[in-house]
Design a protein around this motif. Structure first.
Motif, mmCIF file in Angstrom:
data_model
loop_
_atom_site.group_PDB
_atom_site.id
_atom_site.type_symbol
_atom_site.label_atom_id
_atom_site.label_comp_id
_atom_site.label_asym_id
_atom_site.label_seq_id
_atom_site.Cartn_x
_atom_site.Cartn_y
_atom_site.Cartn_z
ATOM 1 N N ASP A 39 -6.403 2.046 5.766
ATOM 2 C CA ASP A 39 -5.417 1.927 4.682
ATOM 3 C C ASP A 39 -5.968 1.078 3.545
ATOM 4 O O ASP A 39 -5.737 1.355 2.362
ATOM 5 C CB ASP A 39 -4.119 1.290 5.203
ATOM 6 C CG ASP A 39 -3.410 2.158 6.227
ATOM 7 O OD1 ASP A 39 -3.522 3.394 6.138
ATOM 8 O OD2 ASP A 39 -2.759 1.588 7.126
ATOM 9 N N ILE A 43 -6.629 1.602 -0.660
ATOM 10 C CA ILE A 43 -6.063 0.666 -1.640
ATOM 11 C C ILE A 43 -7.131 0.192 -2.621
ATOM 12 O O ILE A 43 -6.882 0.027 -3.818
ATOM 13 C CB ILE A 43 -5.424 -0.547 -0.907
ATOM 14 C CG1 ILE A 43 -4.183 -0.097 -0.124
ATOM 15 C CG2 ILE A 43 -5.070 -1.665 -1.893
ATOM 16 C CD1 ILE A 43 -3.608 -1.168 0.791
ATOM 17 N N ASN A 496 -3.494 -2.117 -7.583
ATOM 18 C CA ASN A 496 -3.343 -2.849 -6.338
ATOM 19 C C ASN A 496 -4.049 -4.199 -6.453
ATOM 20 O O ASN A 496 -4.945 -4.372 -7.290
ATOM 21 C CB ASN A 496 -3.934 -2.052 -5.177
ATOM 22 C CG ASN A 496 -3.270 -0.695 -5.016
ATOM 23 O OD1 ASN A 496 -2.055 -0.570 -5.206
ATOM 24 N ND2 ASN A 496 -4.050 0.313 -4.661
ATOM 25 N N ILE A 532 -1.413 -6.599 4.817
ATOM 26 C CA ILE A 532 -1.173 -5.512 3.866
ATOM 27 C C ILE A 532 0.320 -5.468 3.573
ATOM 28 O O ILE A 532 1.146 -5.364 4.494
ATOM 29 C CB ILE A 532 -1.637 -4.163 4.438
ATOM 30 C CG1 ILE A 532 -3.126 -4.231 4.816
ATOM 31 C CG2 ILE A 532 -1.389 -3.038 3.442
ATOM 32 C CD1 ILE A 532 -3.600 -3.045 5.622
ATOM 33 N N LYS A 534 2.974 -3.376 1.254
ATOM 34 C CA LYS A 534 3.092 -2.150 0.467
ATOM 35 C C LYS A 534 4.072 -2.307 -0.697
ATOM 36 O O LYS A 534 5.186 -2.835 -0.519
ATOM 37 C CB LYS A 534 3.578 -0.997 1.361
ATOM 38 C CG LYS A 534 2.628 -0.637 2.495
ATOM 39 C CD LYS A 534 1.437 0.151 1.975
ATOM 40 C CE LYS A 534 0.601 0.683 3.134
ATOM 41 N NZ LYS A 534 -0.536 1.500 2.688
ATOM 42 N N HIS A 540 2.711 -1.441 -6.687
ATOM 43 C CA HIS A 540 1.354 -1.363 -6.144
ATOM 44 C C HIS A 540 1.240 -2.203 -4.874
ATOM 45 O O HIS A 540 2.034 -3.119 -4.634
ATOM 46 C CB HIS A 540 0.339 -1.829 -7.183
ATOM 47 C CG HIS A 540 0.325 -0.996 -8.428
ATOM 48 N ND1 HIS A 540 -0.262 0.242 -8.498
ATOM 49 C CD2 HIS A 540 0.864 -1.232 -9.664
ATOM 50 C CE1 HIS A 540 -0.112 0.741 -9.711
ATOM 51 N NE2 HIS A 540 0.579 -0.138 -10.447
ATOM 52 N N ASP A 541 0.228 -1.894 -4.067
ATOM 53 C CA ASP A 541 0.047 -2.576 -2.786
ATOM 54 C C ASP A 541 -0.775 -3.852 -2.948
ATOM 55 O O ASP A 541 -1.562 -4.001 -3.897
ATOM 56 C CB ASP A 541 -0.670 -1.645 -1.793
ATOM 57 C CG ASP A 541 0.118 -0.369 -1.536
ATOM 58 O OD1 ASP A 541 1.354 -0.381 -1.719
ATOM 59 O OD2 ASP A 541 -0.516 0.647 -1.176
#
Length: 564
Positions: A39, A43, A496, A532, A534, A540-541
């Protein structure tokens, strides 16, 4: 303490890996929460470009966080590439063939001289009337035998544009061994190779010649005759990479920084007169050779520079006389064969000349090329104005030398470049000096084929139609991806975010923790963690790389870099 990001940005743009980042071991277990490492990859990078900012605290108490941010930025830079389907390129090929010609018997007691000849087809190209080399006839006093060696090349049409009278003629390779009786041993008197233009389907060089653009085989590969250079006594050949039309101003990439350009076409004012063409050869964008001259089938314009050449056989304007065009051959891998020079070992370069006697070839020892009497510009003559129709490589050996004698089963004698060999298959009778012999070939050639190009190697036409592969192209980073926590906010972020440092070192990490957004809160006793979150930064992450102290943050950064 405010931190400078100039160095961080420079490292990120270069895409370099910081050695210390990968050299250290991971001392503590790193916890990844809120998602997986895969993930995180999505990103960080999108479509080959950075999709995030790496954010470090402006007032971070430790410079170690700055180093970690720089290392992460550098790692992201190294991940920036695009994949795509290959639509141009080339293949390097290794072609191997082998073949045997028919075995023959040579009785040295019966014949003092014997000549064994191989051609691509002994039915079409028998050399029954022998070889003349420098005025000496290599068949008198003994038989001459022609056998088929299928690895020798044959070109069915040497004039692909059909502009000369040789347009239906063949280009073939010939090999020969002239032998003598040396006390009932086989003494090699003359060994050679010839590449010639001959009449269609027969061995007849009475009306053949080499002119610019004529194809010719040479030691297993197809070449194009470029010109006979009378000033330097060179026969120039090269590999044709383009056969077509170029317009005024158009360039063609010949590889290795070379380009051919048609600078201008000047149409003749007199009806039927040839046009003039201005041709340039460029190296790395600079003109290294230029020629402005007439161009038609009797006056081909030839320009050579280094390993490349241009042959213009016609030029014209369109109906409106607004654009000029040139009908060209473009060649690379130029070879200058200087008459009389050694090509390999003791093999010397000679010209094969026109011969009115069929089933015979004549090799001239004259090394002085003239062009004063030729009909086509770029042709050459030697030996009292005999037109050149081929190239020969000949070793005029001493049959009395032990190194040039064959007397035992398995003995071999190699021709130039090991292209073919004479071998004793059996000793039938040693007392009378009777041997069973044959010529064979076991040869490998390396060649390069561009996409869409066809090359002829060892009688095989090879076309590179498609390359099924993907390619990775490094994408330069156009802006720094590292920022201070005073330059970015969660509310207005347009990418991100990777936050380096815990809530004490990075104010954005503190904001997330105060908002209760961190899956695992960070305090002074926390171990290294990668979290992380989200959609928390303006949609944005966010990836938080942190720990309870600077050492823990460093361990988290090293783990991220190692496992991306």
């Amino acid at each position: 303490m405010a931190m400078s990001l100039k160095k961080i940005g420079a490292i990120a743009i270069g895409g370099a890996m910081v050695a210390t980042a990968l050299a250290s071991g991971v001392a503590a277990e790193v916890t990844v929460v809120g998602g997986s490492l895969s993930d995180i990859k999505d990103i960080l990078v999108k479509d080959g470009q950075p999709n995030c900012y790496v954010v470090v605290g402006a007032n971070a108490p430790s410079t170690m966080d700055v180093v970690s941010a720089a290392d992460i930025a550098a790692k992201i830079g190294s991940m920036c590439y695009k994949e795509g389907t290959v639509n141009e390129g080339c293949a390097e090929l290794n072609v191997h063939v082998s073949a045997d010609a028919s075995k023959v018997e040579y009785n040295t007691s019966e014949y003092d001289n014997y000549t064994y000849v191989v051609t691509p087809d002994d039915g079409d190209y028998p050399l029954d009337n022998g070889i003349i080399f420098g005025g000496d006839e290599y068949y008198k006093g003994g038989p001459i035998t022609t056998k088929t060696l299928t690895t020798l090349m044959k070109i069915d049409d040497v004039d692909p544009k059909n502009i000369y009278s040789v347009n239906d003629d063949d280009g073939i390779e010939i090999g020969f061994f002239a032998m003598k009786n040396e006390s009932h041993e086989i003494g090699i008197d003359l060994v050679g190779y010839a590449s010639i233009v001959t009449a269609d389907g027969k061995l007849d060089t009475g009306n053949t010649y080499l002119a610019p653009g004529v194809l010719i085989p040479f030691l297993g590969q197809q070449y194009m005759f470029v010109k006979a250079d009378a000033d330097n006594d060179d026969l120039i050949i090269g590999k044709c990479v383009y056969n077509g039309v170029l317009s005024e101003g158009e360039t063609y990439d010949l590889g290795n920084g070379y380009e051919a350009k048609i600078k201008a076409v000047l149409e003749a004012t007199t009806s039927g007169a040839p046009s003039k063409v201005d041709v340039q050869i460029l190296k790395d964008g600079k003109v290294v050779a230029e020629k402005f001259d007439y161009a038609n089938t009797t006056n081909p314009l030839v320009l050579v520079s280094g390993p490349v050449g241009v042959i213009v056989v016609n030029a014209y304007k369109n109906v409106a006389a607004t654009t000029g065009y040139a009908d060209v051959y473009l060649v690379n891998d130029i070879k200058r064969l200087h008459l009389g020079d050694k090509y390999e070992g003791d093999y010397k370069i000679y010209a094969v000349v026109e011969d009115p006697t069929s089933d015979q070839i004549e090799i001239s020892k004259d090394t002085d090329i003239t062009d004063s009497g030729v009909k086509i510009k770029g042709e050459g003559e030697v030996d009292n104005n005999k037109l050149i129709c081929g190239i020969a490589l000949v070793d005029d050996t001493d049959p009395t030398n032990d190194d040039n004698k064959l007397s035992s089963k398995g003995d071999t004698f190699s021709a130039v470049d090991d292209y073919f060999k004479l071998k004793v298959d059996d000793v039938v009778d040693s007392k009378s000096g009777t041997y069973k012999i044959y010529v064979y070939s076991d040869v490998t050639k390396d060649t390069t084929v561009d996409l869409g190009q066809t090359v002829s190697v060892l009688n095989a036409d090879i076309t590179l139609k498609k390359i099924e592969a993907t390619a990775e192209q490094v994408v330069p980073i156009t802006a720094p991806i590292a920022k201070l926590d005073t330059e970015v906010s969660l509310d207005s972020a347009d990418k991100n975010l990777v936050l380096v440092g815990g809530p004490v070192a990075n104010k954005l990490t503190k904001e997330l923790q105060d908002m209760g957004k961190l899956p695992v809160p960070i305090n002074n006793t926390s171990g290294p963690v990668i979290e992380i979150v989200k959609g928390v930064a303006n949609g944005h992450d966010v990836v938080v790389v942190a720990g309870g102290n600077r050492e823990a943050t460093r361990e988290a950064a090293l783990y991220l870099i190692k496992n991306l």
